[in-house]
Motif scaffolding. Structure first.
Motif, short mmCIF file in Angstrom:
data_model
loop_
_atom_site.label_atom_id
_atom_site.label_comp_id
_atom_site.label_asym_id
_atom_site.label_seq_id
_atom_site.Cartn_x
_atom_site.Cartn_y
_atom_site.Cartn_z
N LEU A 158 -7.36 -77.93 -7.17
CA LEU A 158 -7.39 -76.70 -6.77
C LEU A 158 -6.55 -75.73 -5.81
O LEU A 158 -5.85 -74.69 -5.49
CB LEU A 158 -8.76 -76.57 -6.03
CG LEU A 158 -9.93 -76.82 -5.84
CD1 LEU A 158 -11.32 -77.00 -4.69
CD2 LEU A 158 -10.69 -75.57 -7.04
N PHE A 159 -5.47 -77.54 -5.69
CA PHE A 159 -3.87 -76.57 -5.34
C PHE A 159 -3.08 -76.49 -6.06
O PHE A 159 -2.67 -75.68 -6.00
CB PHE A 159 -3.52 -78.18 -4.56
CG PHE A 159 -2.45 -78.08 -3.50
CD1 PHE A 159 -2.85 -77.81 -2.71
CD2 PHE A 159 -1.29 -78.61 -4.08
CE1 PHE A 159 -1.39 -77.74 -1.35
CE2 PHE A 159 -0.11 -78.71 -3.02
CZ PHE A 159 -0.11 -77.96 -2.11
N PHE A 160 -3.20 -76.77 -7.09
CA PHE A 160 -2.18 -76.85 -8.39
C PHE A 160 -2.88 -75.05 -8.41
O PHE A 160 -1.94 -74.11 -8.75
CB PHE A 160 -2.85 -77.36 -9.51
CG PHE A 160 -2.08 -76.98 -10.64
CD1 PHE A 160 -0.68 -77.20 -11.27
CD2 PHE A 160 -2.82 -76.20 -11.88
CE1 PHE A 160 -0.29 -77.02 -12.42
CE2 PHE A 160 -1.67 -75.70 -13.56
CZ PHE A 160 -0.47 -75.74 -13.14
N VAL A 161 -3.44 -74.27 -8.94
CA VAL A 161 -4.18 -73.12 -8.58
C VAL A 161 -3.35 -72.38 -7.82
O VAL A 161 -2.84 -71.23 -8.03
CB VAL A 161 -6.04 -73.36 -8.95
CG1 VAL A 161 -6.24 -71.16 -9.18
CG2 VAL A 161 -6.51 -73.73 -10.57
N ILE A 162 -4.07 -72.56 -6.80
CA ILE A 162 -3.29 -71.88 -5.17
C ILE A 162 -2.29 -72.02 -5.19
O ILE A 162 -1.46 -71.07 -5.68
CB ILE A 162 -4.18 -72.52 -4.49
CG1 ILE A 162 -5.39 -73.18 -3.94
CG2 ILE A 162 -3.64 -72.48 -2.98
CD1 ILE A 162 -6.22 -73.81 -3.06
N LEU A 163 -1.20 -72.33 -5.56
CA LEU A 163 0.05 -72.80 -5.61
C LEU A 163 0.46 -72.15 -7.10
O LEU A 163 2.27 -71.11 -7.49
CB LEU A 163 1.26 -74.04 -6.09
CG LEU A 163 1.33 -74.46 -4.41
CD1 LEU A 163 -0.09 -75.11 -3.63
CD2 LEU A 163 2.06 -75.52 -4.47
N PHE A 164 -0.32 -72.72 -8.16
CA PHE A 164 -0.04 -72.07 -9.10
C PHE A 164 0.03 -69.36 -8.94
O PHE A 164 1.22 -69.64 -9.31
CB PHE A 164 -0.82 -71.59 -10.13
CG PHE A 164 -0.55 -71.06 -11.66
CD1 PHE A 164 0.79 -71.45 -12.24
CD2 PHE A 164 -1.43 -70.21 -11.83
CE1 PHE A 164 0.60 -71.25 -13.74
CE2 PHE A 164 -1.24 -69.50 -13.94
CZ PHE A 164 -0.05 -69.52 -14.04
N VAL A 165 -0.98 -69.67 -8.41
CA VAL A 165 -1.18 -67.97 -8.62
C VAL A 165 -0.01 -67.64 -7.29
O VAL A 165 0.56 -66.15 -7.81
CB VAL A 165 -2.33 -67.90 -8.25
CG1 VAL A 165 -3.31 -68.38 -9.29
CG2 VAL A 165 -3.51 -68.63 -6.78
N PHE A 166 0.30 -68.42 -6.59
CA PHE A 166 1.23 -67.73 -5.67
C PHE A 166 2.41 -67.64 -6.42
O PHE A 166 3.28 -66.62 -6.13
CB PHE A 166 1.12 -68.78 -3.97
CG PHE A 166 2.51 -67.98 -3.52
CD1 PHE A 166 1.99 -66.64 -2.27
CD2 PHE A 166 3.51 -68.36 -2.95
CE1 PHE A 166 2.36 -66.46 -1.62
CE2 PHE A 166 4.24 -68.20 -2.13
CZ PHE A 166 3.89 -66.69 -1.26
N ALA A 167 2.61 -68.42 -6.86
CA ALA A 167 4.67 -68.77 -7.93
C ALA A 167 4.16 -67.67 -8.41
O ALA A 167 5.50 -66.76 -8.38
CB ALA A 167 4.40 -69.89 -8.40
N VAL A 168 3.01 -67.14 -9.19
CA VAL A 168 3.51 -65.94 -10.53
C VAL A 168 3.93 -64.59 -8.81
O VAL A 168 4.65 -63.36 -9.60
CB VAL A 168 1.85 -65.73 -10.57
CG1 VAL A 168 1.60 -64.29 -11.47
CG2 VAL A 168 2.25 -66.77 -11.47
N PHE A 169 2.78 -64.43 -8.05
CA PHE A 169 3.39 -63.90 -7.05
C PHE A 169 4.00 -63.33 -6.44
O PHE A 169 4.26 -61.84 -6.48
CB PHE A 169 1.72 -63.94 -5.90
CG PHE A 169 1.99 -63.09 -4.93
CD1 PHE A 169 1.81 -61.61 -5.05
CD2 PHE A 169 2.78 -63.89 -3.65
CE1 PHE A 169 2.51 -60.63 -3.76
CE2 PHE A 169 2.84 -62.64 -2.63
CZ PHE A 169 2.70 -61.02 -2.73
N GLU A 170 4.98 -64.08 -5.99
CA GLU A 170 6.07 -64.16 -6.03
C GLU A 170 7.02 -63.94 -7.01
O GLU A 170 8.07 -63.16 -6.49
CB GLU A 170 6.92 -65.84 -5.39
CG GLU A 170 6.14 -66.30 -3.91
CD GLU A 170 7.01 -67.79 -4.13
OE1 GLU A 170 7.53 -67.72 -2.03
OE2 GLU A 170 6.33 -68.92 -4.21
N THR A 171 7.13 -64.79 -8.13
CA THR A 171 8.14 -63.96 -9.18
C THR A 171 7.93 -63.11 -9.80
O THR A 171 8.37 -62.27 -10.09
CB THR A 171 7.92 -65.45 -10.61
OG1 THR A 171 7.85 -66.66 -9.70
CG2 THR A 171 8.30 -64.93 -11.80
#
Length: 469
Positions: A219-232
């Motif tokens: 879940l932590f991986f998914v949370i940071l992954f979607v935010f990294a996509v959002f930033e990028t």
């Protein structure tokens, strides 16, 4: 923000694809270091890994300020400096394990939220300091005796090194080891110098629920992954949809991200009070739902197409992507300089992205609404996930486990830009955001499956009631 122009200045032979490695090296260094520092903190006083990791960061920032000095291979020195800064940042695992060991279950959520709020303030102030340092200029001041150049590129890292030195002083003058059990009672710990490590702790007896541990890591991986996509994705999306120039996209998105940072600080403060009434699991569930809605709103719904950037068309044909470019991350694409015959930067959705010809535009109201929702859901999910994680682990030493959690987050930040380059750039926002929504839905299903297992260690073994933590 200044990495690419500084790289071009110190090593004109460096291409944009190498920039991708420099950006990724920070997360790679942190991913490697987190479990190592966590393991260290399990058996020795936590001051040791904290001081050493901060010293590594100070040295790495100083190295970054001197990468212009060598006569060759400057880009590799920059790569090493960034990787070492990331390596030093692996101490986040030690910080979280210290908080977990120094707080009772009642105090845990509030303390974790305060820590996250401080990180959010840093997230806001970082670009502000960077903007202020640009006033020094590209040439700046040179101190020939030590070959130090103080300019808009080196001033931020030297300031970071100064803050690191202050942190080291504080570790020796103020930092104290503190260990309590889940109910807040003072207890002995291996982290205190001079204490034996074989003192039995009855509250630590029992096995950790590794199913819950793996679930929270995912879940932590998914949370940071979607935010990294959002930033990028923010810069390319707004350039494609609203015909913004690179300068406009960086400026406006910088303002938006700063507002998101302020929103996050407010959310962290509210979460502290809300968690006492509803519990962490329910808030995590709600945060994931908000993130899902945020990305769902970003799906193209209208009929109007974005403005097309036709400047790259030659001989009435659409350029094709070479096979060697398929693995090039998006940071390479957005850093590509304009052709020499261009006097004005082309704007709009480039025809090289074939989806621009048939995908409706995402309206600005959609984009801003999505930013607000993701800025609300992400901090909630972030702080709730590692708060729950620390409670599941219980009174046992948490350094290594926190290291793995930090490493999973670092891996997510590496893969986020790659996802943008391979999915958004080639298939468009409809595919990209649909897949993100799918990933979040899978996370929600996983949360439902393991919901009853995400309880504190002491609650699981009947030492405390759930309403008391």
């Amino acid at each position: 923000m200044s990495v690419w122009p500084y790289l071009q200045k110190i090593d004109p032979t460096a291409d944009a694809s190498f920039l991708g490695w420099i950006i990724a090296s920070y997360s790679i260094g942190q991913m490697v270091a987190s479990p190592l520092f966590g393991l260290w903190s399990n058996y020795r006083p936590r001051r040791e890994p904290l001081v050493i990791s901060t010293a590594i960061s100070v040295a790495a920032n100083c190295l970054y300020a001197y990468v212009h000095v060598p006569h060759s291979h400057n880009r590799y020195y920059m790569l090493a400096a960034r990787a070492l800064v990331g390596f030093g940042a692996g101490n986040v695992a030690v910080v979280r394990s210290y908080i977990a060991g120094a707080t009772s279950l009642m105090e845990r959520t509030s303390t974790m939220a305060n820590t996250s709020a401080c990180q959010a303030v840093g997230f806001i102030l970082g670009p502000v300091f960077q903007t202020c340092f640009t006033l020094i200029g590209e040439e700046g001041i040179t101190w020939k005796l030590v070959q130090l150049q103080l300019n808009m590129y080196t001033a931020p890292v030297l300031f970071a090194a100064l803050l690191g030195v202050i942190n080291i002083i504080l570790f020796f003058s103020i930092f104290r080891e503190h260990q309590v059990d889940d109910m807040g009672r003072q207890c002995k710990s291996v982290n205190f110098e001079g204490e034996e490590s074989n003192i039995p702790d009855q509250d630590a007896e029992g096995n950790i629920d590794h199913v819950a541990v793996v679930a929270i890591n995912f879940l932590f991986f998914v949370i940071l992954f979607v935010f990294a996509v959002f930033e990028t994705i923010a810069t390319p999306l707004t350039m494609d949809m609203y015909s913004w120039t690179r300068k406009e996209a960086v400026f406006y998105n910088g303002i938006i991200l700063s507002m998101v940072g302020i929103e996050s600080v407010i959310v962290f403060m509210v979460v502290k009070m809300l968690s006492k009434k509803t519990g962490e699991r329910a808030i995590l569930h709600g945060g994931l739902l908000i993130v899902l809605v945020g990305f769902f709103i970003l799906l193209p719904w209208g009929k109007k197409l974005p403005n097309i950037q036709w400047q790259e068309i030659k001989n009435n044909s659409i350029p094709r992507t070479a096979a060697t470019e398929m693995l090039m991350p998006f940071w390479s694409l957005q850093a590509t300089p304009l052709p020499s015959n261009h006097t004005v930067e082309p704007v709009g959705c480039p025809v090289t992205q074939s989806w621009c010809l048939n995908t409706p535009m995402i309206y600005l109201a959609q984009y801003i609404s999505s930013d607000i929702l993701i800025g609300l859901g992400y901090p909630v999910c972030n702080v709730m996930s590692y708060t729950l994680y620390s409670k599941i682990l219980g009174p046992k030493p948490q350094g290594v486990y926190m290291g793995w959690l930090t490493a999973s987050g670092s891996g997510a930040r590496i893969l986020g830009p790659v996802f943008v380059s391979q999915i958004y750039t080639r298939l468009g926002p409809r595919w990209a955001f649909s897949l993100i929504c799918g990933v979040v839905v899978v996370s929600l299903l996983l949360l439902e499956i393991v919901y009853k297992r995400l309880i504190a260690f002491s609650v699981r073994y009947g030492r405390m009631q759930e309403e008391n933590c």
